[in-house]
Design a protein around this motif. Structure first.
Motif, PDB file in Angstrom:
ATOM      1  N   PRO A   1      16.299 -39.194 -60.163  1.00 42.80           N
ATOM      2  CA  PRO A   1      17.663 -38.969 -60.691  1.00 42.80           C
ATOM      3  C   PRO A   1      18.477 -40.265 -60.658  1.00 42.80           C
ATOM      4  O   PRO A   1      18.281 -41.114 -59.781  1.00 42.80           O
ATOM      5  CB  PRO A   1      18.258 -37.936 -59.727  1.00 42.80           C
ATOM      6  CG  PRO A   1      17.078 -37.283 -59.066  1.00 42.80           C
ATOM      7  CD  PRO A   1      15.990 -38.313 -59.042  1.00 42.80           C
ATOM      8  N   ALA A   2      19.340 -40.404 -61.612  1.00 44.32           N
ATOM      9  CA  ALA A   2      20.124 -41.633 -61.761  1.00 44.32           C
ATOM     10  C   ALA A   2      20.938 -41.951 -60.514  1.00 44.32           C
ATOM     11  O   ALA A   2      21.069 -43.117 -60.128  1.00 44.32           O
ATOM     12  CB  ALA A   2      21.041 -41.515 -62.973  1.00 44.32           C
ATOM     13  N   TRP A   3      21.489 -40.947 -59.841  1.00 43.55           N
ATOM     14  CA  TRP A   3      22.338 -41.203 -58.670  1.00 43.55           C
ATOM     15  C   TRP A   3      21.576 -41.904 -57.549  1.00 43.55           C
ATOM     16  O   TRP A   3      22.165 -42.579 -56.727  1.00 43.55           O
ATOM     17  CB  TRP A   3      23.011 -39.926 -58.165  1.00 43.55           C
ATOM     18  CG  TRP A   3      22.076 -38.878 -57.628  1.00 43.55           C
ATOM     19  CD1 TRP A   3      21.542 -37.847 -58.309  1.00 43.55           C
ATOM     20  CD2 TRP A   3      21.568 -38.793 -56.293  1.00 43.55           C
ATOM     21  NE1 TRP A   3      20.728 -37.101 -57.510  1.00 43.55           N
ATOM     22  CE2 TRP A   3      20.737 -37.669 -56.242  1.00 43.55           C
ATOM     23  CE3 TRP A   3      21.737 -39.558 -55.130  1.00 43.55           C
ATOM     24  CZ2 TRP A   3      20.072 -37.282 -55.099  1.00 43.55           C
ATOM     25  CZ3 TRP A   3      21.078 -39.150 -53.980  1.00 43.55           C
ATOM     26  CH2 TRP A   3      20.240 -38.028 -53.973  1.00 43.55           C
ATOM     27  N   MET A   4      20.194 -41.752 -57.550  1.00 42.69           N
ATOM     28  CA  MET A   4      19.406 -42.382 -56.481  1.00 42.69           C
ATOM     29  C   MET A   4      19.269 -43.890 -56.687  1.00 42.69           C
ATOM     30  O   MET A   4      18.998 -44.620 -55.746  1.00 42.69           O
ATOM     31  CB  MET A   4      18.007 -41.758 -56.389  1.00 42.69           C
ATOM     32  CG  MET A   4      17.999 -40.354 -55.856  1.00 42.69           C
ATOM     33  SD  MET A   4      16.303 -39.794 -55.651  1.00 42.69           S
ATOM     34  CE  MET A   4      16.564 -38.130 -55.082  1.00 42.69           C
TER      35      MET A   4
ATOM     36  N   THR B   1      25.084 -40.778 -48.315  1.00 40.64           N
ATOM     37  CA  THR B   1      25.286 -39.846 -47.194  1.00 40.64           C
ATOM     38  C   THR B   1      23.923 -39.496 -46.618  1.00 40.64           C
ATOM     39  O   THR B   1      22.884 -39.768 -47.225  1.00 40.64           O
ATOM     40  CB  THR B   1      25.985 -38.563 -47.673  1.00 40.64           C
ATOM     41  OG1 THR B   1      25.116 -37.891 -48.569  1.00 40.64           O
ATOM     42  CG2 THR B   1      27.318 -38.876 -48.341  1.00 40.64           C
ATOM     43  N   GLN B   2      23.935 -38.853 -45.468  1.00 46.10           N
ATOM     44  CA  GLN B   2      22.669 -38.457 -44.846  1.00 46.10           C
ATOM     45  C   GLN B   2      21.899 -37.479 -45.729  1.00 46.10           C
ATOM     46  O   GLN B   2      20.683 -37.554 -45.822  1.00 46.10           O
ATOM     47  CB  GLN B   2      22.931 -37.844 -43.459  1.00 46.10           C
ATOM     48  CG  GLN B   2      23.271 -38.881 -42.419  1.00 46.10           C
ATOM     49  CD  GLN B   2      23.378 -38.263 -41.032  1.00 46.10           C
ATOM     50  OE1 GLN B   2      23.503 -37.048 -40.872  1.00 46.10           O
ATOM     51  NE2 GLN B   2      23.348 -39.114 -40.015  1.00 46.10           N
ATOM     52  N   ASP B   3      22.615 -36.558 -46.357  1.00 47.12           N
ATOM     53  CA  ASP B   3      21.951 -35.590 -47.253  1.00 47.12           C
ATOM     54  C   ASP B   3      21.319 -36.316 -48.441  1.00 47.12           C
ATOM     55  O   ASP B   3      20.206 -35.982 -48.859  1.00 47.12           O
ATOM     56  CB  ASP B   3      22.960 -34.544 -47.761  1.00 47.12           C
ATOM     57  CG  ASP B   3      23.363 -33.556 -46.671  1.00 47.12           C
ATOM     58  OD1 ASP B   3      22.619 -33.470 -45.667  1.00 47.12           O
ATOM     59  OD2 ASP B   3      24.388 -32.884 -46.849  1.00 47.12           O
ATOM     60  N   GLU B   4      22.054 -37.298 -49.004  1.00 51.83           N
ATOM     61  CA  GLU B   4      21.514 -38.059 -50.131  1.00 51.83           C
ATOM     62  C   GLU B   4      20.306 -38.884 -49.693  1.00 51.83           C
ATOM     63  O   GLU B   4      19.296 -38.955 -50.404  1.00 51.83           O
ATOM     64  CB  GLU B   4      22.594 -38.977 -50.716  1.00 51.83           C
ATOM     65  CG  GLU B   4      23.679 -38.223 -51.447  1.00 51.83           C
ATOM     66  CD  GLU B   4      24.836 -39.130 -51.880  1.00 51.83           C
ATOM     67  OE1 GLU B   4      25.510 -38.762 -52.863  1.00 51.83           O
ATOM     68  OE2 GLU B   4      25.052 -40.192 -51.260  1.00 51.83           O
ATOM     69  N   GLN B   5      20.384 -39.495 -48.507  1.00 51.72           N
ATOM     70  CA  GLN B   5      19.248 -40.270 -47.993  1.00 51.72           C
ATOM     71  C   GLN B   5      18.036 -39.363 -47.774  1.00 51.72           C
ATOM     72  O   GLN B   5      16.903 -39.732 -48.073  1.00 51.72           O
ATOM     73  CB  GLN B   5      19.637 -40.984 -46.686  1.00 51.72           C
ATOM     74  CG  GLN B   5      20.589 -42.126 -46.875  1.00 51.72           C
ATOM     75  CD  GLN B   5      21.000 -42.780 -45.555  1.00 51.72           C
ATOM     76  OE1 GLN B   5      20.534 -42.393 -44.471  1.00 51.72           O
ATOM     77  NE2 GLN B   5      21.892 -43.762 -45.633  1.00 51.72           N
ATOM     78  N   ALA B   6      18.289 -38.171 -47.267  1.00 51.86           N
ATOM     79  CA  ALA B   6      17.207 -37.198 -47.051  1.00 51.86           C
ATOM     80  C   ALA B   6      16.586 -36.816 -48.404  1.00 51.86           C
ATOM     81  O   ALA B   6      15.365 -36.682 -48.529  1.00 51.86           O
ATOM     82  CB  ALA B   6      17.718 -35.965 -46.322  1.00 51.86           C
ATOM     83  N   ALA B   7      17.450 -36.625 -49.418  1.00 49.72           N
ATOM     84  CA  ALA B   7      16.955 -36.274 -50.759  1.00 49.72           C
ATOM     85  C   ALA B   7      16.110 -37.420 -51.332  1.00 49.72           C
ATOM     86  O   ALA B   7      15.071 -37.183 -51.960  1.00 49.72           O
ATOM     87  CB  ALA B   7      18.123 -35.952 -51.692  1.00 49.72           C
ATOM     88  N   VAL B   8      16.523 -38.675 -51.101  1.00 48.58           N
ATOM     89  CA  VAL B   8      15.758 -39.836 -51.573  1.00 48.58           C
ATOM     90  C   VAL B   8      14.401 -39.886 -50.866  1.00 48.58           C
ATOM     91  O   VAL B   8      13.359 -40.081 -51.499  1.00 48.58           O
ATOM     92  CB  VAL B   8      16.552 -41.154 -51.354  1.00 48.58           C
ATOM     93  CG1 VAL B   8      15.655 -42.361 -51.572  1.00 48.58           C
ATOM     94  CG2 VAL B   8      17.759 -41.199 -52.269  1.00 48.58           C
ATOM     95  N   ARG B   9      14.426 -39.700 -49.521  1.00 53.46           N
ATOM     96  CA  ARG B   9      13.155 -39.703 -48.759  1.00 53.46           C
ATOM     97  C   ARG B   9      12.247 -38.556 -49.231  1.00 53.46           C
ATOM     98  O   ARG B   9      11.037 -38.721 -49.358  1.00 53.46           O
ATOM     99  CB  ARG B   9      13.431 -39.611 -47.251  1.00 53.46           C
ATOM    100  CG  ARG B   9      13.914 -40.912 -46.650  1.00 53.46           C
ATOM    101  CD  ARG B   9      13.919 -40.870 -45.134  1.00 53.46           C
ATOM    102  NE  ARG B   9      14.819 -39.858 -44.583  1.00 53.46           N
ATOM    103  CZ  ARG B   9      16.125 -40.039 -44.358  1.00 53.46           C
ATOM    104  NH1 ARG B   9      16.678 -41.216 -44.600  1.00 53.46           N
ATOM    105  NH2 ARG B   9      16.851 -39.074 -43.867  1.00 53.46           N
TER     106      ARG B   9
END
Length: 158
Positions: free
Chosen positions: A34-37, A46-54
């Motif tokens: 996704p573009a936001w990554m 944020t931690q949630d976004e970092q978790a989603a990236v991982r």
């Protein structure tokens, strides 16, 4: 009927007996990040976004590993199929060579028989020519004897 059997056989061969999508189809699809990554560095998320990236990267790594596993499996299958094809070609060539040899043997036997027939025909022709010559000689001998008898009679009456 026969068409149904062919359809079932084709289904078994092409789709392993099921109309459901194979797992390989999932591997063919490209995972799109996704573009936001990609818009911000990982540290600013944020931690949630970092978790989603991982999570995304783990899924991407797993898909790549699965693709590699499938690729290796397909390469092994290809090597096996090539070896089978080579064996089939060797077997076919050996059978073809044996048939060619058998054909030559049969042709040789036929030619030998034809030669024998020709020799017999020539022998018969010579025998017939000999018979005709003998018949002519006998006829000539009879004419000469008759002529001799006529000559002897003419001499006696002279």
């Amino acid at each position: 009927g026969d068409g149904d059997d062919g359809a079932r056989r084709a289904l078994r061969q092409m789709m392993h007996g099921t109309l459901e999508r194979k797992r390989d189809d999932d591997l063919a699809e490209e995972l799109v990040k996704p573009a936001w990554m990609t818009e911000r560095p990982l540290e600013e998320m944020t931690q949630d976004e970092q978790a989603a990236v991982r999570d995304f990267e783990a899924r991407q790594k797993k898909v790549e590993e699965e693709r590699e596993k499938v690729r290796k499996g397909l390469q092994a299958e290809l090597a096996k199929l090539r070896a089978e094809t080579a064996d089939l070609c060797r077997s076919f060539n050996a059978r073809l060579s044996a048939l060619a040899t058998a054909k030559l043997d049969v042709e040789q036997a036929v030619f030998e028989q034809e030669l024998t027939v020709m020799k017999l025909a020539q022998s018969q022709a010579r025998a017939r020519a000999h018979e005709l010559r003998q018949e002519r000689m006998v006829a000539d001998l009879e004419r000469m004897r008759a002529r001799r008898a006529e000559t002897a009679q003419a001499k006696a009456s002279f």
